[in-house]
Scaffold this motif. Structure first.
Motif, short mmCIF file in Angstrom:
data_model
loop_
_atom_site.label_atom_id
_atom_site.label_comp_id
_atom_site.label_asym_id
_atom_site.label_seq_id
_atom_site.Cartn_x
_atom_site.Cartn_y
_atom_site.Cartn_z
N MET A 1 0.84 -1.19 0.00
CA MET A 1 0.00 0.00 0.00
C MET A 1 0.88 1.24 0.00
N LEU A 2 0.58 2.19 -0.88
CA LEU A 2 1.38 3.40 -0.96
C LEU A 2 1.09 4.29 0.23
N MET A 3 2.14 4.92 0.72
CA MET A 3 1.98 5.81 1.86
C MET A 3 1.47 7.17 1.40
N GLN A 4 0.85 7.91 2.31
CA GLN A 4 0.27 9.20 2.00
C GLN A 4 1.33 10.20 1.55
N LYS A 5 0.97 11.01 0.58
CA LYS A 5 1.89 12.03 0.08
C LYS A 5 2.20 13.01 1.18
N GLY B 1 17.62 4.78 4.23
CA GLY B 1 16.91 5.18 3.03
C GLY B 1 16.72 6.67 2.80
N GLY B 2 16.28 7.39 3.83
CA GLY B 2 16.03 8.82 3.66
C GLY B 2 15.05 9.07 2.52
N SER B 3 15.43 9.96 1.61
CA SER B 3 14.58 10.26 0.46
C SER B 3 14.75 9.24 -0.65
N GLN C 1 8.09 9.39 9.02
CA GLN C 1 7.94 10.48 8.06
C GLN C 1 8.86 10.27 6.86
N ASN C 2 10.10 9.89 7.13
CA ASN C 2 11.04 9.65 6.04
C ASN C 2 10.56 8.51 5.14
N ALA C 3 10.01 7.45 5.75
CA ALA C 3 9.52 6.32 4.98
C ALA C 3 8.34 6.73 4.09
N GLN C 4 7.51 7.64 4.58
CA GLN C 4 6.40 8.16 3.78
C GLN C 4 6.93 8.86 2.53
N ILE C 5 7.88 9.74 2.71
CA ILE C 5 8.43 10.51 1.60
C ILE C 5 9.17 9.59 0.63
N LEU C 6 9.94 8.64 1.17
CA LEU C 6 10.65 7.68 0.34
C LEU C 6 9.66 6.89 -0.53
#
Length: 213
Positions: free
Chosen positions: A1-5, A68-70, A93-98
């Motif tokens: 499942m994709l994480m929220q933008k 991972g970061g971005s 938060q980093n995982a969301q953006i990644l």
């Protein structure tokens, strides 16, 4: 499942773009960098030098980004022809953006293969041991850690020294230039390093690996 933008307020630094390859010019989103941020992008000049150094070895290889970061290194690896990229990121938060960056990259090139593990990299021993494809491991500990938490470096070195999978043929460690880097870590021996001001990449070849020597 994709994480929220991520929200727009979390992306307030200059654009970070992929240097070359099939994703050349692709813009990465990145969280706002505070003084003690747990992540920051690998500079374009460092990424360019790294992928120039490893050359065709990235083609068809699995690329593992330990912090991972971005996703700048792993996505650059995919752009250069890596078979897949594996990312470890324990910060939510980093995982969301990644994940959002990867989803956007896949929308551009649907053949891209990757996995995001929302966990501490130091818990990945079993997964790394199971890899059957030629693999490159890249470690770049969080920026703020470098200024006074040397224990993180020790943990990284000890972790590398325990890797016995011969398919992980190369390990690269990006750290502070003044840090003392061992010449060998278990099956891995340091073959070269390159300095970029305050940061240096050290390259370790697996003496049991398929590309050693």
């Amino acid at each position: 499942m994709l994480m929220q933008k991520p929200h727009a307020r979390d992306s307030k630094i200059p654009a970070i773009r992929i240097n070359s390859g099939i994703l050349k010019g692709f813009k990465l989103e990145f969280p706002f960098i505070e003084q003690k941020s747990q992540t920051r992008p690998t500079k374009a000049i460092v990424r360019e030098s790294f992928f120039n150094s490893i050359g065709v070895q990235i083609k068809g290889a699995s690329f593992i980004e330990a912090f991972g970061g971005s996703g700048s290194m792993g996505i650059e690896a995919l752009s250069h022809g890596a078979k897949e990229a594996l990312f470890f990121e324990s910060n939510f938060q980093n995982a969301q953006i990644l994940s959002h960056n990867l989803a956007r990259a896949k929308a551009r090139h649907s053949a891209l293969q990757f996995k995001v593990f929302a966990q501490d990299f130091f818990t990945s021993s079993a997964l790394l041991a199971s890899l059957q494809n030629a693999s490159i491991l890249y470690l770049d500990p969080p920026f703020f850690v470098r200024a006074g938490m040397e224990d993180m470096y020790v943990r990284c070195f000890e972790f590398i020294a325990q890797i016995e999978n011969p398919h992980i043929f190369l390990c690269a460690f990006e750290g502070m230039s003044e840090a003392k880097i061992p010449q060998s870590l278990g099956n891995f021996v340091k073959i070269k390093h390159k300095k970029f001001g305050k940061s240096t990449i050290s390259y370790f070849s697996n003496t049991q690996g398929e590309f050693h020597g």
